[in-house]
Design a protein around this motif. Structure first.
Motif, PDB file in Angstrom:
ATOM      1  N   PHE A  93      37.007  54.038  53.460  1.00  0.00           N
ATOM      2  CA  PHE A  93      38.220  54.707  52.885  1.00  0.00           C
ATOM      3  C   PHE A  93      39.088  53.764  52.219  1.00  0.00           C
ATOM      4  O   PHE A  93      39.914  53.631  51.113  1.00  0.00           O
ATOM      5  N   GLU A  94      39.066  52.150  52.947  1.00  0.00           N
ATOM      6  CA  GLU A  94      39.680  51.111  52.148  1.00  0.00           C
ATOM      7  C   GLU A  94      38.993  50.794  51.577  1.00  0.00           C
ATOM      8  O   GLU A  94      37.937  50.396  51.258  1.00  0.00           O
ATOM      9  N   THR A  95      40.029  49.332  50.666  1.00  0.00           N
ATOM     10  CA  THR A  95      40.283  48.664  48.949  1.00  0.00           C
ATOM     11  C   THR A  95      39.764  47.084  49.875  1.00  0.00           C
ATOM     12  O   THR A  95      40.054  47.220  51.004  1.00  0.00           O
ATOM     13  N   LEU A  96      37.959  46.603  49.857  1.00  0.00           N
ATOM     14  CA  LEU A  96      38.218  45.513  50.342  1.00  0.00           C
ATOM     15  C   LEU A  96      37.667  45.072  49.066  1.00  0.00           C
ATOM     16  O   LEU A  96      36.969  45.165  48.252  1.00  0.00           O
ATOM     17  N   THR A  97      38.663  43.522  48.933  1.00  0.00           N
ATOM     18  CA  THR A  97      38.597  42.393  48.234  1.00  0.00           C
ATOM     19  C   THR A  97      37.483  41.276  48.473  1.00  0.00           C
ATOM     20  O   THR A  97      38.143  40.550  49.345  1.00  0.00           O
ATOM     21  N   LEU A  98      36.574  40.810  47.556  1.00  0.00           N
ATOM     22  CA  LEU A  98      36.214  39.638  47.975  1.00  0.00           C
ATOM     23  C   LEU A  98      36.276  38.796  46.559  1.00  0.00           C
ATOM     24  O   LEU A  98      36.356  39.308  45.313  1.00  0.00           O
ATOM     25  N   THR A  99      36.189  37.276  46.620  1.00  0.00           N
ATOM     26  CA  THR A  99      36.229  36.745  45.225  1.00  0.00           C
ATOM     27  C   THR A  99      34.677  36.125  45.134  1.00  0.00           C
ATOM     28  O   THR A  99      33.587  36.912  44.853  1.00  0.00           O
ATOM     29  N   GLY A 100      35.203  35.530  43.335  1.00  0.00           N
ATOM     30  CA  GLY A 100      33.645  35.374  42.504  1.00  0.00           C
ATOM     31  C   GLY A 100      33.245  35.131  42.872  1.00  0.00           C
ATOM     32  O   GLY A 100      31.636  34.956  43.315  1.00  0.00           O
ATOM     33  N   ASP A 101      33.507  33.551  43.953  1.00  0.00           N
ATOM     34  CA  ASP A 101      32.107  32.705  45.039  1.00  0.00           C
ATOM     35  C   ASP A 101      31.454  33.821  45.752  1.00  0.00           C
ATOM     36  O   ASP A 101      30.390  33.464  46.318  1.00  0.00           O
ATOM     37  N   MET A 102      32.299  34.515  46.307  1.00  0.00           N
ATOM     38  CA  MET A 102      31.353  35.462  47.409  1.00  0.00           C
ATOM     39  C   MET A 102      30.206  36.364  46.891  1.00  0.00           C
ATOM     40  O   MET A 102      29.520  36.500  47.487  1.00  0.00           O
TER      41      MET A 102
END
Length: 191
Positions: A93-102
């Motif tokens: 239940f952790e929030t993970l962030t990806l960049t636009g390129d990913m």
């Protein structure tokens, strides 16, 4: 110690590590020489999972690669903002962030709550794996005119809830839910 994979055993969709960078194999072609003493070569079309760069390289059949520290994590799409796209890990239940390129063009298929898998390399998210098909609502469809099917095409343009536009059969109407292939951006049927 990580297992080693010989180049000759790398197939399409295999993942391996070369010079401390994870790659996925898009295509593998094995060339066996006819002359005695010639070496078997393996030509790999591969994608760098960190930069998404695609290139081809030839290796000897016996060249060895490490298995990358790559995990898949089940996640759901939350939202996108100026920092990137945010996903909820379904286990921690952790929030993970990806960049636009990913993320690339995956936002064309993502609605809030959509389930998918994230690639984790050395504990950090580096990319995502979409399901083969997604179900999306049609928000706009051109009217299908009587006689349109006689031209042979039998399709019209439609806009989906994510903003993606694609060709659909004439019988599809606004408000319907359709299946879309994430591999080739085509209509795959009614949901």
């Amino acid at each position: 110690m990580a297992a080693l994979i010989e180049a000759i055993h790398i197939k399409r969709k295999s993942v391996f590590e070369l010079e401390d960078v994870p790659y996925t194999c898009l295509d593998a072609e094995i060339t066996t020489p006819t002359a005695r003493g010639g070496q078997t070569l393996v030509r790999l079309k591969m994608r760098n999972l960190l930069t998404s760069a695609v290139f081809e390289k030839t290796f000897k059949a016996g060249d060895k690669f490490k298995e990358p520290d790559l995990n898949f994590v089940d996640a759901s799409y939350l939202y996108s903002d100026g920092e990137g796209s945010h996903f909820l890990d379904q286990d921690s239940f952790e929030t993970l962030t990806l960049t636009g390129d990913m993320v690339g063009n995956a936002l064309d298929y993502l609605i809030e709550g959509a389930l998918l898998q994230l690639y984790m390399y050395n504990g950090n998210p580096i990319g995502l794996q979409l399901p083969i098909f997604v179900e999306l609502d049609v928000t706009y469809a051109e009217p299908g005119l009587r006689g349109d099917s006689s031209s042979g095409s039998g399709t019209k343009m439609a806009r989906l809830e994510t903003g993606l536009e694609l060709r659909v059969p004439l019988f599809i109407k606004e408000g319907e839910k359709i299946k879309v292939s994430t591999e080739n951006r085509d209509f795959a049927g009614r949901a």
